[in-house]
Design an enzyme around this catalytic site. Sequence first.
Site, PDB file in Angstrom:
ATOM      1  N   VAL A  24     -70.636 -41.462 -51.202  1.00 20.68           N
ATOM      2  CA  VAL A  24     -69.260 -41.248 -50.392  1.00 20.68           C
ATOM      3  C   VAL A  24     -68.106 -42.176 -51.064  1.00 20.68           C
ATOM      4  CG1 VAL A  24     -70.107 -40.453 -48.205  1.00 20.68           C
ATOM      5  CG2 VAL A  24     -69.859 -42.843 -48.575  1.00 20.68           C
ATOM      6  N   LYS A  27     -85.418 -47.171 -49.729  1.00 21.51           N
ATOM      7  CA  LYS A  27     -84.075 -47.766 -49.802  1.00 21.51           C
ATOM      8  C   LYS A  27     -83.931 -49.118 -49.258  1.00 21.51           C
ATOM      9  CE  LYS A  27     -79.244 -46.314 -49.273  1.00 21.51           C
ATOM     10  NZ  LYS A  27     -78.402 -45.060 -48.965  1.00 21.51           N
ATOM     11  N   CYS A  72     -79.036 -44.457 -53.899  1.00 20.68           N
ATOM     12  CA  CYS A  72     -77.584 -44.689 -53.556  1.00 20.68           C
ATOM     13  C   CYS A  72     -77.063 -45.962 -53.546  1.00 20.68           C
ATOM     14  CB  CYS A  72     -77.267 -43.641 -52.293  1.00 20.68           C
ATOM     15  SG  CYS A  72     -75.562 -43.025 -52.255  1.00 20.68           S
ATOM     16  N   GLU A 118     -80.553 -37.719 -52.618  1.00 20.27           N
ATOM     17  CA  GLU A 118     -80.870 -38.469 -51.508  1.00 20.27           C
ATOM     18  C   GLU A 118     -80.934 -37.408 -50.319  1.00 20.27           C
ATOM     19  OE1 GLU A 118     -78.041 -41.573 -50.511  1.00 20.27           O
ATOM     20  OE2 GLU A 118     -79.266 -42.481 -48.896  1.00 20.27           O
TER      21      GLU A 118
END
Length: 266
Positions: free
Chosen positions: A171, A111, A144, A40
Amino acid sequence: MKAAYLQFEPRFGEVSSNLRAMQDLAANQAGEADLLVLPELASTGYLFQSRDEVFDLAEAFPGGPTADCFTQMAFDLNAVIVGGFAERSGDQVYNSCALVRPDGSSHIYRKAHLFLDEKDWFVPGDSPFEPVPAAGTLIGMMICFDWYYPEVARLLALRGATIICHPSNLVLPHCPEAMKVRCLENRLFAITANRTGRDERGDRSLSFIGMSQVVDPGGQILVSAPPDGDHVGLVEIDPRLAEDKDVTGRNNWTRDRRIDLFGDLV
Ligand code: ACM
């Protein structure tokens, strides 16, 4: 076909050197790939400080250096490239990925589920969850944090996707495990291409977990990357395996869905 992810550490704002890094890694390690997935926001880095900063770094597709680079990579490798970038469209900015075929034709996915401060930087995507024909099969895209919404993978599977390409800047630690379930519950392949390292901007910083992977329709990891370091994972896959929706001799994934009980979900 040979499917691959490319994991690396983009440097924030250094678009041309990030593009060169991906091109070099791909040329050296992904020469056999038919399908290569990049992270990404691979050309810009992630931790923006304002919407203006994203806007200045964002690019039209086609029409910018990222589009030129992905198109060149697709041609040079004779492979389908799927990679993330900040997309400028009019006065809007999307967190998008592009699928580019070797002949230069392309599709954009924007997204849908924005994570944390992405809500300050981007407009939520308006793309349908619709697979596109490429590399002799049907390829779905999600970005993501879209992994957190199983409806995305489910809709792509119901519409015939055999492979989900999943450019990421992960993350949270849960996604690699969760993607095994997304694959198992939808009986398809997924290629998660994550980044590594850390963006440090002003008084803020964010670390990314690496661990890119290719998962098969049985939920098995076929190849995976460590948490740190550049890594290209390349593996032979047969997308036709994802067309077989028989779970057991008496259970078919498609036919056995109890949509009569799913209520609001359908
Ligand atoms: C994320 O969606 N980049 C965590």
